[in-house]
Motif scaffolding. Structure first.
Motif, PDB file in Angstrom:
ATOM      1  N   SER A 194      42.509  47.935  38.240  1.00 28.22           N
ATOM      2  CA  SER A 194      42.042  47.156  37.095  1.00 28.22           C
ATOM      3  C   SER A 194      43.119  46.219  36.553  1.00 28.22           C
ATOM      4  O   SER A 194      44.327  46.449  36.709  1.00 28.22           O
ATOM      5  N   PHE A 195      42.631  45.183  35.863  1.00 27.99           N
ATOM      6  CA  PHE A 195      43.467  44.304  35.039  1.00 27.99           C
ATOM      7  C   PHE A 195      42.613  43.951  33.834  1.00 27.99           C
ATOM      8  O   PHE A 195      41.506  43.417  33.982  1.00 27.99           O
ATOM      9  N   PHE A 196      43.097  44.243  32.607  1.00 30.70           N
ATOM     10  CA  PHE A 196      42.216  44.084  31.450  1.00 30.70           C
ATOM     11  C   PHE A 196      43.016  44.037  30.145  1.00 30.70           C
ATOM     12  O   PHE A 196      44.208  44.328  30.107  1.00 30.70           O
ATOM     13  N   THR A 197      42.303  43.630  29.087  1.00 29.86           N
ATOM     14  CA  THR A 197      42.830  43.755  27.726  1.00 29.86           C
ATOM     15  C   THR A 197      42.150  44.944  27.080  1.00 29.86           C
ATOM     16  O   THR A 197      40.971  45.245  27.356  1.00 29.86           O
ATOM     17  N   GLU A 209      37.459  45.138  24.708  1.00 33.58           N
ATOM     18  CA  GLU A 209      38.010  45.178  26.067  1.00 33.58           C
ATOM     19  C   GLU A 209      37.426  44.051  26.916  1.00 33.58           C
ATOM     20  O   GLU A 209      36.260  43.681  26.753  1.00 33.58           O
ATOM     21  N   ILE A 210      38.259  43.499  27.811  1.00 32.70           N
ATOM     22  CA  ILE A 210      37.813  42.526  28.819  1.00 32.70           C
ATOM     23  C   ILE A 210      38.415  42.960  30.152  1.00 32.70           C
ATOM     24  O   ILE A 210      39.632  43.147  30.247  1.00 32.70           O
ATOM     25  N   ASP A 218      34.441  49.469  48.041  1.00 35.36           N
ATOM     26  CA  ASP A 218      34.048  48.182  48.607  1.00 35.36           C
ATOM     27  C   ASP A 218      34.874  47.087  47.927  1.00 35.36           C
ATOM     28  O   ASP A 218      34.508  46.608  46.849  1.00 35.36           O
ATOM     29  N   THR A 219      35.953  46.707  48.561  1.00 36.23           N
ATOM     30  CA  THR A 219      36.856  45.722  47.956  1.00 36.23           C
ATOM     31  C   THR A 219      36.464  44.283  48.311  1.00 36.23           C
ATOM     32  O   THR A 219      37.256  43.359  48.121  1.00 36.23           O
ATOM     33  N   THR A 220      35.245  44.097  48.805  1.00 39.30           N
ATOM     34  CA  THR A 220      34.726  42.735  48.977  1.00 39.30           C
ATOM     35  C   THR A 220      33.911  42.314  47.754  1.00 39.30           C
ATOM     36  O   THR A 220      33.268  41.263  47.759  1.00 39.30           O
ATOM     37  N   ARG A 221      33.957  43.120  46.713  1.00 42.59           N
ATOM     38  CA  ARG A 221      33.273  42.809  45.464  1.00 42.59           C
ATOM     39  C   ARG A 221      34.253  42.888  44.298  1.00 42.59           C
ATOM     40  O   ARG A 221      35.203  43.671  44.320  1.00 42.59           O
ATOM     41  N   VAL A 222      33.965  42.078  43.286  1.00 44.49           N
ATOM     42  CA  VAL A 222      34.761  42.113  42.061  1.00 44.49           C
ATOM     43  C   VAL A 222      33.816  42.371  40.894  1.00 44.49           C
ATOM     44  O   VAL A 222      32.666  41.914  40.889  1.00 44.49           O
ATOM     45  N   HIS A 223      34.282  43.120  39.908  1.00 45.79           N
ATOM     46  CA  HIS A 223      33.470  43.525  38.770  1.00 45.79           C
ATOM     47  C   HIS A 223      34.062  42.948  37.484  1.00 45.79           C
ATOM     48  O   HIS A 223      35.259  43.100  37.225  1.00 45.79           O
ATOM     49  N   PHE A 224      33.217  42.292  36.686  1.00 48.20           N
ATOM     50  CA  PHE A 224      33.626  41.722  35.407  1.00 48.20           C
ATOM     51  C   PHE A 224      32.899  42.475  34.296  1.00 48.20           C
ATOM     52  O   PHE A 224      31.688  42.702  34.371  1.00 48.20           O
ATOM     53  N   ASN A 225      33.633  42.802  33.254  1.00 45.43           N
ATOM     54  CA  ASN A 225      33.102  43.695  32.233  1.00 45.43           C
ATOM     55  C   ASN A 225      33.732  43.360  30.884  1.00 45.43           C
ATOM     56  O   ASN A 225      34.855  42.841  30.833  1.00 45.43           O
ATOM     57  N   TYR A 226      33.050  43.677  29.778  1.00 44.38           N
ATOM     58  CA  TYR A 226      33.628  43.439  28.451  1.00 44.38           C
ATOM     59  C   TYR A 226      32.928  44.295  27.401  1.00 44.38           C
ATOM     60  O   TYR A 226      31.771  44.679  27.566  1.00 44.38           O
TER      61      TYR A 226
END
Length: 354
Positions: A194-197, A209-210, A218-226
């Motif tokens: 992860s990398f986040f605030t 949080e962001i 599965d590291t061919t996908r990226v997840h965005f969350n907040y």
């Protein structure tokens, strides 16, 4: 009979004198008329009047000092005209909102292959008995090389579970701006990189949080969350045109009063909708970590079958306050560009709220 051909000399002289006198009178009259006509012309009259009304030099100077005083309002200098400065940020908020600020530490860039600054970063070293993490944070799981920092996950019994993870976070908090990281996530089922605030109860604030997250399954996908005040927004998952675990890539998000935009290798991938009530409003620490969760998390990140010691690699982290130009990871890292923006493939509906 009188002889008229002979005129006395005295009479002839009188006639000559009369002619001379008449000539003089004519000359005098002509000169007078000429002089009077010169004086009576409008130009000459105006010149004389102007000269008669003009004050003496000393009087003029006194009049200027007494009357022509500077006016503090009318004579104030005009404000300088500043040319617009081009910004390197891809998306900009509307001008009326661009000035919005949150309390924030200054911008920075850190190359994590350099000596780690403990005055700047906190290396987590504590247990997680009540959280969703499957083990303690261990200082020993933070490794350093010339290329960057590695955060490892190990199968090692701890106070919080059968694993230990690695985590680093800034000691200061940051607000609106652009957050960038050059990283390579850990690969293996059960792993999360992860990398986040983040800010929350530990900081005496609401949970805001962001996130940028990768699942080792599965590291061919990226997840965005907040999150805002502990409530999750419209998280999303995107397919990538590469395997993120194979090499370093540049990931970023730009947080403003209007919303959040996420980027991969400089290209925008996802943006919150206008007026989204879940956009965070509280400054937070910048955190990056590698971990596995408690058994209840396996439905999301996969069964933990990863190899002990698998690690996520981080080589650069930067923050640029909104509206400011400061050195960033994108100034140093030149990724292989992928011009195809991946389509959204899934909502993270099973992601736990934490």
């Amino acid at each position: 009979m009188q002889n008229t051909d002979k005129i006395p000399s005295t009479r002839r002289n009188t006639a000559g004198n009369d002619a001379f006198v008449l000539s003089c009178l004519v000359a005098v009259c002509s000169f007078g008329i000429f002089t009077i006509s010169r004086i009576d012309t409008p130009r000459s009259i105006e010149t004389i009047i102007a000269a008669s009304e003009m004050p003496a030099p000393a009087e003029q100077a006194e009049t200027e000092v007494a009357v022509v005083a500077p006016d503090p309002v009318l004579d104030a200098p005009a404000p300088p005209v500043t040319a617009p400065v081009a910004s390197r940020v891809i998306t900009l908020p509307p001008p009326s909102r661009a000035r919005a600020r949150l309390p924030s530490a200054p911008g920075f860039i850190t190359l994590l292959g350099d000596a780690l600054n403990d005055a700047f970063f906190y290396r987590s070293d504590y247990s997680n008995p009540t959280g969703h993490y499957g083990g303690d944070w261990a200082h020993d799981n933070i490794g350093q090389s010339a290329e960057g920092t590695n955060l490892s996950v190990r199968r090692h019994v701890s106070r919080s579970g059968p694993y230990t993870g690695g985590e680093m976070k800034t000691r200061k908090t940051y607000g609106y701006g652009r957050y960038e990281v050059v990283m390579r996530p850990a690969k293996g089922s059960g792993l999360v990189s992860s990398f986040f605030t983040y800010t929350g109860a530990h900081d005496g604030t609401a949970h805001d949080e962001i996130d940028i997250e990768f699942l080792g399954l599965d590291t061919t996908r990226v997840h965005f969350n907040y999150y805002r005040n502990g409530r999750r927004g419209a998280a999303a998952t995107f397919d990538l045109p590469f395997d993120a675990a194979d090499e370093d890539h540049l990931y970023a998000f730009e947080w403003t009063a209007d919303g959040i935009t996420w980027f991969v290798d400089g290209e925008p991938y996802y943006k919150t909708v206008e007026g989204d009530a879940f956009v965070p409003k509280t400054p937070g620490s910048i955190v990056f970590n590698a971990w596995t969760g408690k058994p209840g998390m396996a439905g999301w990140h996969g069964k933990p079958t990863f190899e002990s010691g698998a690690s996520a690699h981080y080589s650069c982290v930067s923050f640029s306050p909104i509206g400011e130009e400061s050195r960033a990871c994108s100034d140093l890292f030149l990724p292989r560009r992928h011009h195809k923006t991946a389509a959204q493939t899934a909502q993270l509906s099973i992601q736990p709220s934490y």
